[in-house]
Design an enzyme around this catalytic site. Structure first.
Site, mmCIF file in Angstrom:
data_model
loop_
_atom_site.group_PDB
_atom_site.id
_atom_site.type_symbol
_atom_site.label_atom_id
_atom_site.label_comp_id
_atom_site.label_asym_id
_atom_site.label_seq_id
_atom_site.Cartn_x
_atom_site.Cartn_y
_atom_site.Cartn_z
ATOM 1 N N LYS A 170 -1.364 2.985 5.139
ATOM 2 C CA LYS A 170 -1.262 1.548 5.370
ATOM 3 C C LYS A 170 -2.686 1.040 5.604
ATOM 4 O O LYS A 170 -3.126 0.900 6.742
ATOM 5 C CB LYS A 170 -0.371 1.243 6.571
ATOM 6 N N ASP B 268 -13.706 -6.176 -0.647
ATOM 7 C CA ASP B 268 -15.081 -6.182 -1.172
ATOM 8 C C ASP B 268 -15.820 -4.874 -0.894
ATOM 9 O O ASP B 268 -17.053 -4.872 -0.762
ATOM 10 C CB ASP B 268 -15.874 -7.364 -0.591
ATOM 11 N N HIS C 93 2.293 7.354 2.565
ATOM 12 C CA HIS C 93 2.571 6.666 3.830
ATOM 13 C C HIS C 93 1.360 5.919 4.377
ATOM 14 O O HIS C 93 1.386 5.409 5.510
ATOM 15 C CB HIS C 93 3.071 7.683 4.865
#
Length: 231
Positions: free
Chosen positions: A151, A156, A149
């Protein structure tokens, strides 16, 4: 007259000290003005954008006089611009990954030589899986009973984007979401560590479950198609 000479000498010394101090200050100022001072990255993007952005407008010219789509830069566009700035790597850990604009930006970064790695959940990768795997992006899927779940995205190994926003066009257009952006090293390192842990954990897991679109998604896709928006 002796006191006058003493007073004049004292004033001369004071004047010389003041002039010398001024010269030193000017030298120090000019030196630091030429140095580039890097401001820390700390930014928040709030959604919804309030609708879908017009792709014709984004490309430079919308031919529709009464176009109802957005004719201004959106936060989804700002996310795309951050992806385009990547020079070495993009690591994405995302529960839902279906926004064509952001997927295309990942694919374009990959074509430019940026290393793109994606960790996603098997239940939500759905139709976007074909697009990103065909383009050659490295994808690993959580096929465990648990839900992946997370996000977040790391650019870089230095800039972190995280928050409530899943990469969906409808979420950016209509949901109340947020994305927090930071380059605070301690914070970025924590997420780098989590991504590497998941990348190793799901090595070899390429099973992707394709799910048919729901009736709501079909209706939305038809609306988006009619509105000449593919994002």
């Amino acid at each position: 007259m002796t006191w006058l000479w003493k007073a004049a000498a004292a004033m001369s010394i004071s004047t010389n000290i003041a002039i010398f101090s001024y010269i030193l200050y000017q030298l120090w100022t000019s030196k630091h003005e030429t140095e580039e001072i890097e401001e820390p990255v700390a930014r928040v993007l709030m959604f919804p954008d309030g609708g879908y952005q017009c792709n014709y407008w984004t490309a430079g010219n919308c031919p529709f006089e009464h176009c109802t789509l957005l004719h201004h830069k959106t936060n989804k566009t700002r996310l795309k611009e951050l992806l385009e700035r990547a020079e070495k790597s993009i690591d994405v850990c995302m529960f839902v990954l279906s926004c064509a604009v952001l997927l295309d930006a990942l694919i374009e970064a990959h074509r430019k030589g940026v290393q793109v790695r994606i960790v996603c959940d098997n239940m939500k990768i759905s139709g976007s899986a074909y697009k990103i795997t065909e383009a050659g992006l490295d994808v690993r899927v959580d096929i465990s009973p648990s839900t992946m779940h997370h996000k977040f995205m790391i650019i870089d190994n230095e800039v972190l984007l995280t928050g409530s926003y899943n990469w969906t066009a409808s979420g950016a257009a209509y949901n109340r979401e947020n994305v927090f952006i930071t380059d605070e090293k301690y914070v970025v390192d924590q997420f780098n560590g989590e991504f590497e842990k998941l990348w190793i954990k799901f090595e070899g897991s390429s099973e992707i479950r394709y799910e048919p679109l729901t009736s709501c998604e079909v209706i939305r896709n038809r609306f988006v198609h009619r509105s000449h928006d593919k994002s």
